[in-house]
Motif scaffolding. Structure first.
Motif, PDB file in Angstrom:
ATOM      1  N   ASN A  99       8.863  -3.080  -3.292  1.00  0.00           N
ATOM      2  CA  ASN A  99       9.719  -2.961  -2.116  1.00  0.00           C
ATOM      3  C   ASN A  99      11.177  -3.015  -2.519  1.00  0.00           C
ATOM      4  O   ASN A  99      11.533  -3.699  -3.463  1.00  0.00           O
ATOM      5  N   SER A 100      11.984  -2.314  -1.770  1.00  0.00           N
ATOM      6  CA  SER A 100      13.421  -2.405  -1.998  1.00  0.00           C
ATOM      7  C   SER A 100      13.954  -3.711  -1.444  1.00  0.00           C
ATOM      8  O   SER A 100      14.627  -4.462  -2.125  1.00  0.00           O
ATOM      9  N   LYS A 101      13.660  -3.973  -0.183  1.00  0.00           N
ATOM     10  CA  LYS A 101      14.124  -5.193   0.486  1.00  0.00           C
ATOM     11  C   LYS A 101      13.014  -5.704   1.369  1.00  0.00           C
ATOM     12  O   LYS A 101      12.481  -4.923   2.162  1.00  0.00           O
ATOM     13  N   PRO A 102      12.598  -6.904   1.325  1.00  0.00           N
ATOM     14  CA  PRO A 102      12.960  -7.853   0.269  1.00  0.00           C
ATOM     15  C   PRO A 102      12.293  -7.444  -1.034  1.00  0.00           C
ATOM     16  O   PRO A 102      11.286  -6.750  -1.028  1.00  0.00           O
ATOM     17  N   SER A 103      12.845  -7.885  -2.115  1.00  0.00           N
ATOM     18  CA  SER A 103      12.318  -7.520  -3.423  1.00  0.00           C
ATOM     19  C   SER A 103      10.988  -8.241  -3.665  1.00  0.00           C
ATOM     20  O   SER A 103      10.947  -9.459  -3.745  1.00  0.00           O
ATOM     21  N   ARG A 104       9.924  -7.473  -3.751  1.00  0.00           N
ATOM     22  CA  ARG A 104       8.596  -8.021  -4.047  1.00  0.00           C
ATOM     23  C   ARG A 104       8.039  -7.269  -5.245  1.00  0.00           C
ATOM     24  O   ARG A 104       8.297  -6.085  -5.419  1.00  0.00           O
ATOM     25  N   ARG A 105       7.256  -7.980  -6.039  1.00  0.00           N
ATOM     26  CA  ARG A 105       6.714  -7.382  -7.255  1.00  0.00           C
ATOM     27  C   ARG A 105       5.226  -7.662  -7.383  1.00  0.00           C
ATOM     28  O   ARG A 105       4.763  -8.745  -7.060  1.00  0.00           O
ATOM     29  N   ALA A 106       4.515  -6.663  -7.893  1.00  0.00           N
ATOM     30  CA  ALA A 106       3.110  -6.829  -8.275  1.00  0.00           C
ATOM     31  C   ALA A 106       3.090  -7.240  -9.744  1.00  0.00           C
ATOM     32  O   ALA A 106       3.957  -6.825 -10.523  1.00  0.00           O
ATOM     33  N   ASP A 107       2.120  -8.046 -10.137  1.00  0.00           N
ATOM     34  CA  ASP A 107       2.046  -8.474 -11.539  1.00  0.00           C
ATOM     35  C   ASP A 107       1.869  -7.282 -12.476  1.00  0.00           C
ATOM     36  O   ASP A 107       2.454  -7.243 -13.550  1.00  0.00           O
ATOM     37  N   PHE A 108       1.049  -6.310 -12.069  1.00  0.00           N
ATOM     38  CA  PHE A 108       0.875  -5.071 -12.826  1.00  0.00           C
ATOM     39  C   PHE A 108       0.787  -3.907 -11.865  1.00  0.00           C
ATOM     40  O   PHE A 108       0.265  -4.037 -10.764  1.00  0.00           O
ATOM     41  N   ALA A 109       1.253  -2.763 -12.307  1.00  0.00           N
ATOM     42  CA  ALA A 109       1.008  -1.488 -11.638  1.00  0.00           C
ATOM     43  C   ALA A 109       0.516  -0.537 -12.717  1.00  0.00           C
ATOM     44  O   ALA A 109       0.976  -0.588 -13.863  1.00  0.00           O
ATOM     45  N   CYS A 110      -0.434   0.306 -12.356  1.00  0.00           N
ATOM     46  CA  CYS A 110      -1.039   1.208 -13.333  1.00  0.00           C
ATOM     47  C   CYS A 110      -1.148   2.620 -12.762  1.00  0.00           C
ATOM     48  O   CYS A 110      -1.320   2.796 -11.555  1.00  0.00           O
ATOM     49  N   ARG A 111      -1.080   3.573 -13.675  1.00  0.00           N
ATOM     50  CA  ARG A 111      -1.303   4.970 -13.306  1.00  0.00           C
ATOM     51  C   ARG A 111      -1.973   5.647 -14.493  1.00  0.00           C
ATOM     52  O   ARG A 111      -1.550   5.481 -15.639  1.00  0.00           O
ATOM     53  N   TYR A 112      -3.016   6.404 -14.206  1.00  0.00           N
ATOM     54  CA  TYR A 112      -3.677   7.152 -15.276  1.00  0.00           C
ATOM     55  C   TYR A 112      -2.734   8.217 -15.822  1.00  0.00           C
ATOM     56  O   TYR A 112      -1.903   8.746 -15.082  1.00  0.00           O
ATOM     57  N   PRO A 113      -2.858   8.557 -17.100  1.00  0.00           N
ATOM     58  CA  PRO A 113      -1.996   9.586 -17.675  1.00  0.00           C
ATOM     59  C   PRO A 113      -2.202  10.926 -16.959  1.00  0.00           C
ATOM     60  O   PRO A 113      -3.317  11.259 -16.580  1.00  0.00           O
ATOM     61  N   GLU A 114      -1.130  11.639 -16.783  1.00  0.00           N
ATOM     62  CA  GLU A 114      -1.185  12.945 -16.146  1.00  0.00           C
ATOM     63  C   GLU A 114      -0.535  13.965 -17.064  1.00  0.00           C
ATOM     64  O   GLU A 114       0.478  13.684 -17.704  1.00  0.00           O
ATOM     65  N   GLN A 115      -1.146  15.150 -17.091  1.00  0.00           N
ATOM     66  CA  GLN A 115      -0.604  16.220 -17.929  1.00  0.00           C
ATOM     67  C   GLN A 115       0.787  16.599 -17.426  1.00  0.00           C
ATOM     68  O   GLN A 115       1.025  16.648 -16.217  1.00  0.00           O
ATOM     69  N   PHE A 116       1.679  16.811 -18.331  1.00  0.00           N
ATOM     70  CA  PHE A 116       3.063  17.234 -18.063  1.00  0.00           C
ATOM     71  C   PHE A 116       3.903  16.152 -17.382  1.00  0.00           C
ATOM     72  O   PHE A 116       4.940  16.463 -16.827  1.00  0.00           O
ATOM     73  N   LYS A 117       3.470  14.920 -17.396  1.00  0.00           N
ATOM     74  CA  LYS A 117       4.281  13.819 -16.867  1.00  0.00           C
ATOM     75  C   LYS A 117       4.475  12.791 -17.969  1.00  0.00           C
ATOM     76  O   LYS A 117       3.582  12.568 -18.782  1.00  0.00           O
ATOM     77  N   PRO A 118       5.632  12.139 -17.994  1.00  0.00           N
ATOM     78  CA  PRO A 118       5.826  11.084 -19.004  1.00  0.00           C
ATOM     79  C   PRO A 118       4.897   9.902 -18.708  1.00  0.00           C
ATOM     80  O   PRO A 118       4.429   9.738 -17.587  1.00  0.00           O
ATOM     81  N   PRO A 119       4.640   9.073 -19.717  1.00  0.00           N
ATOM     82  CA  PRO A 119       3.798   7.891 -19.490  1.00  0.00           C
ATOM     83  C   PRO A 119       4.384   7.005 -18.386  1.00  0.00           C
ATOM     84  O   PRO A 119       5.595   7.000 -18.149  1.00  0.00           O
ATOM     85  N   PHE A 120       3.515   6.263 -17.736  1.00  0.00           N
ATOM     86  CA  PHE A 120       3.916   5.432 -16.604  1.00  0.00           C
ATOM     87  C   PHE A 120       5.000   4.427 -16.987  1.00  0.00           C
ATOM     88  O   PHE A 120       5.915   4.169 -16.222  1.00  0.00           O
ATOM     89  N   PHE A 121       4.930   3.855 -18.189  1.00  0.00           N
ATOM     90  CA  PHE A 121       5.939   2.864 -18.569  1.00  0.00           C
ATOM     91  C   PHE A 121       7.332   3.488 -18.682  1.00  0.00           C
ATOM     92  O   PHE A 121       8.339   2.808 -18.519  1.00  0.00           O
TER      93      PHE A 121
END
Length: 146
Positions: free
Chosen positions: A57-79
């Protein structure tokens, strides 16, 4: 590829076998995190495919411990390009009860639900909640999480 997944499963089994018998508070990083990292690797999310402390979230700032995305062709790695996560993970201490009759479950579920509905996590289809002993997988359907 098959031998790599067999190795990851074996390493996950070792992590699970070496959990401390007692459950404590504040042990997310020492007990739960290594187990979940190995689980994520086992289901196909390498270290390049996940980001810690993902801002949901932008406001209020909330964070998940991890977020993941499977690799996709023609896209940079999630990190490198941490947008459009597929899975959000929320870690809890081993003494956090994750059954519906406990207040701590409802607090953890509310937190994960808010993360899944965050404005920077609209692509996340799943949320995982774990205390290192129990895993709960939630599916997001538009604004409903169950």
């Amino acid at each position: 590829m098959k031998s790599a997944s067999i190795t990851a499963v074996a390493e996950l089994q070792v992590q699970l076998a070496h959990r401390p018998e007692g459950r404590g508070s504040g042990d997310e990083n020492t007990v739960v995190k290594p187990i979940i990292e190995k689980l994520l690797e086992t289901i196909g999310f390498s270290s390049l495919d996940r980001v810690e402390q993902f801002k949901v979230n932008s406001k209020p700032s909330r964070r998940a411990d991890f977020a993941c995305r499977y690799p996709e062709q023609f896209k940079p790695p999630f990190f490198q390009s941490p947008i459009d996560p597929f899975l959000l993970v929320e870690l809890k201490a081993t003494n956090c009860q994750l059954s519906i009759e406990h207040k701590s479950y409802w607090q953890a579920f509310k937190q994960l639900k808010e993360q899944l509905l965050g404005n920077k996590s609209t692509s996340a289809n799943f949320g995982l909640l774990s205390n290192g002993w129990e895993l709960q997988l939630f599916r997001r359907h538009n604004k409903v999480v169950h």
